[in-house]
Design an enzyme around this catalytic site. Sequence first.
Site, mmCIF file in Angstrom:
data_model
loop_
_atom_site.group_PDB
_atom_site.id
_atom_site.type_symbol
_atom_site.label_atom_id
_atom_site.label_comp_id
_atom_site.label_asym_id
_atom_site.label_seq_id
_atom_site.Cartn_x
_atom_site.Cartn_y
_atom_site.Cartn_z
ATOM 1 N N SER A 14 0.809 -1.221 0.000
ATOM 2 C CA SER A 14 0.000 0.000 0.000
ATOM 3 C C SER A 14 0.844 1.273 0.000
ATOM 4 O O SER A 14 1.828 1.379 0.735
ATOM 5 C CB SER A 14 -0.895 0.009 1.246
ATOM 6 O OG SER A 14 -1.615 1.210 1.318
ATOM 7 N N CYS A 121 -0.391 3.279 10.704
ATOM 8 C CA CYS A 121 0.551 4.243 10.129
ATOM 9 C C CYS A 121 1.265 4.969 11.278
ATOM 10 O O CYS A 121 0.609 5.595 12.112
ATOM 11 C CB CYS A 121 -0.196 5.243 9.261
ATOM 12 S SG CYS A 121 0.884 6.464 8.550
ATOM 13 N N LYS A 154 -3.528 -4.919 8.805
ATOM 14 C CA LYS A 154 -2.090 -4.597 8.780
ATOM 15 C C LYS A 154 -1.659 -4.064 10.139
ATOM 16 O O LYS A 154 -2.212 -3.087 10.635
ATOM 17 C CB LYS A 154 -1.830 -3.557 7.693
ATOM 18 C CG LYS A 154 -0.352 -3.312 7.455
ATOM 19 C CD LYS A 154 -0.187 -2.505 6.188
ATOM 20 C CE LYS A 154 1.250 -2.242 5.832
ATOM 21 N NZ LYS A 154 1.342 -1.451 4.606
ATOM 22 N N THR A 182 5.532 0.446 8.634
ATOM 23 C CA THR A 182 6.880 1.006 8.834
ATOM 24 C C THR A 182 7.187 1.199 10.323
ATOM 25 O O THR A 182 6.301 1.186 11.173
ATOM 26 C CB THR A 182 6.994 2.352 8.115
ATOM 27 O OG1 THR A 182 5.923 3.190 8.562
ATOM 28 C CG2 THR A 182 6.923 2.207 6.618
ATOM 29 N N GLY A 233 10.862 -4.403 3.685
ATOM 30 C CA GLY A 233 12.257 -4.513 3.278
ATOM 31 C C GLY A 233 12.585 -5.607 2.293
ATOM 32 O O GLY A 233 13.765 -5.825 1.996
HETATM 33 C C1 LIG Z 1 5.904 6.526 0.614
HETATM 34 C C2 LIG Z 1 5.190 5.455 1.380
HETATM 35 C C3 LIG Z 1 3.811 5.541 1.556
HETATM 36 C C4 LIG Z 1 3.136 4.546 2.273
HETATM 37 N N1 LIG Z 1 1.781 4.625 2.410
HETATM 38 C C5 LIG Z 1 1.109 3.635 3.064
HETATM 39 C C6 LIG Z 1 -0.302 3.663 3.156
HETATM 40 O O1 LIG Z 1 -0.990 4.555 2.643
HETATM 41 N N2 LIG Z 1 -0.904 2.643 3.839
HETATM 42 C C7 LIG Z 1 -0.215 1.592 4.411
HETATM 43 O O2 LIG Z 1 -0.820 0.692 4.994
HETATM 44 N N3 LIG Z 1 1.139 1.536 4.304
HETATM 45 C C8 LIG Z 1 1.803 2.520 3.657
HETATM 46 N N4 LIG Z 1 3.164 2.453 3.538
HETATM 47 C C9 LIG Z 1 3.875 1.295 4.133
HETATM 48 C C10 LIG Z 1 4.124 0.182 3.095
HETATM 49 O O3 LIG Z 1 2.924 -0.327 2.569
HETATM 50 C C11 LIG Z 1 4.939 -0.975 3.712
HETATM 51 O O4 LIG Z 1 4.212 -1.550 4.784
HETATM 52 C C12 LIG Z 1 6.275 -0.512 4.253
HETATM 53 O O5 LIG Z 1 6.860 0.462 3.401
HETATM 54 C C13 LIG Z 1 7.260 -1.654 4.444
HETATM 55 O O6 LIG Z 1 7.487 -2.353 3.240
HETATM 56 P P1 LIG Z 1 8.730 -2.010 2.253
HETATM 57 O O7 LIG Z 1 9.965 -1.977 3.105
HETATM 58 O O8 LIG Z 1 8.717 -3.127 1.250
HETATM 59 O O9 LIG Z 1 8.438 -0.679 1.657
HETATM 60 C C14 LIG Z 1 3.865 3.438 2.832
HETATM 61 C C15 LIG Z 1 5.248 3.368 2.644
HETATM 62 C C16 LIG Z 1 5.924 4.347 1.922
HETATM 63 C C17 LIG Z 1 7.422 4.219 1.732
#
Ligand SMILES: Cc1cc2nc3c(=O)[nH]c(=O)nc-3n(C[C@H](O)[C@H](O)[C@H](O)COP(=O)(O)O)c2cc1C
Length: 292
Positions: A14, A121, A154, A182, A233
């Site tokens: 997302s 979030c 989540k 995150t 990650g």
């Molecule tokens: C720019 C950005 C915007 C994000 N927006 C959302 C969001 O709207 N809703 C959500 O559940 N997670 C959001 N996330 C979290 C990601 O969906 C994911 O859980 C998190 O980045 C960890 O995965 P990754 O390391 O593969 O990015 C966002 C992450 C980033 C970097």
Amino acid sequence: MAMTLRIEGYWLASGILGLAGSTLRRVIDAGADAVVTKSIGLEPRAGHPGPILTTSHGGLINAVGLSNPGIVAFSEEMRALADAPVPVVLSIFGRTADEIEEVAVHAVEYGPDGIELNLSCPHAEISQIAHSPDLTHTYVSRVRDVVKSPLLVKITPNASDPVAVGRAAEEAGADAVVAANTLRAMKIDIYQRRPVLGNKVGGLSGPPLFPVALRCVYDLYGALSIPIVGVGGVSCWQDAVEMHLAGASAIEIGTAVLTGLEIFQRVKQGVYAYLQEEGFSSVSEIIGVAWM
Ligand SMILES: Cc1cc2nc3c(=O)[nH]c(=O)nc-3n(C[C@H](O)[C@H](O)[C@H](O)COP(=O)(O)O)c2cc1C
């Protein structure tokens, strides 16, 4: 839309590529097995003041602040995805249980293949929900009452006990838990001597998050009966294999998508080659095997 959402394969996480249905289409064309939309709330929301994104230690710290057009206006983007060849999961959030129920009622009208509840979030006022098993239970139950399609919840690695939160989600009727969002983080500009992000604090994603997300998935797998979607990650096939071994049935990829959409094909090919070399016939044979 309205196909069966199987908790397997490699999905777009997302929020990573913004809102546009057309962008999600490009990700689908590049090989994603499902896409999760940006999290959508009840009202339009501008998000935090800039800067909203910075780099740190090989990852990203974002404080986007859940900017979105609101669930009513989002119908347009959902229409653009109406004939998507893979499942579309609509991510929603709400500041109160009443609000998330109202968003969910609108969301199901668009016929998504699943609903993902963002309870976690770390840089918005909803950050506290998934710290509390009780609050999580309340929010998930309220949405479960109005959503018949698959419901994913989540959770956050910032919670002191993600397993208790995952259990509460399961008891309240979640079909799967998504681990994780995150990690609360920040960066300081040493010459301005001030936090870099407009919101000061944001959420860490990308490679430095991986071992933390992996630990969440592993702990949850040992405690829950519903499937787990691993996220955090994952940037190569080896990470994906580790996530599966920890207990993830499906994997969402976020930050690594920014290095190129071919990530989905690279991860899939790498995982399948690994399975073949190691004598397994399908991903299901390695899920949670690190527990045995
Ligand atoms: C720019 C950005 C915007 C994000 N927006 C959302 C969001 O709207 N809703 C959500 O559940 N997670 C959001 N996330 C979290 C990601 O969906 C994911 O859980 C998190 O980045 C960890 O995965 P990754 O390391 O593969 O990015 C966002 C992450 C980033 C970097």
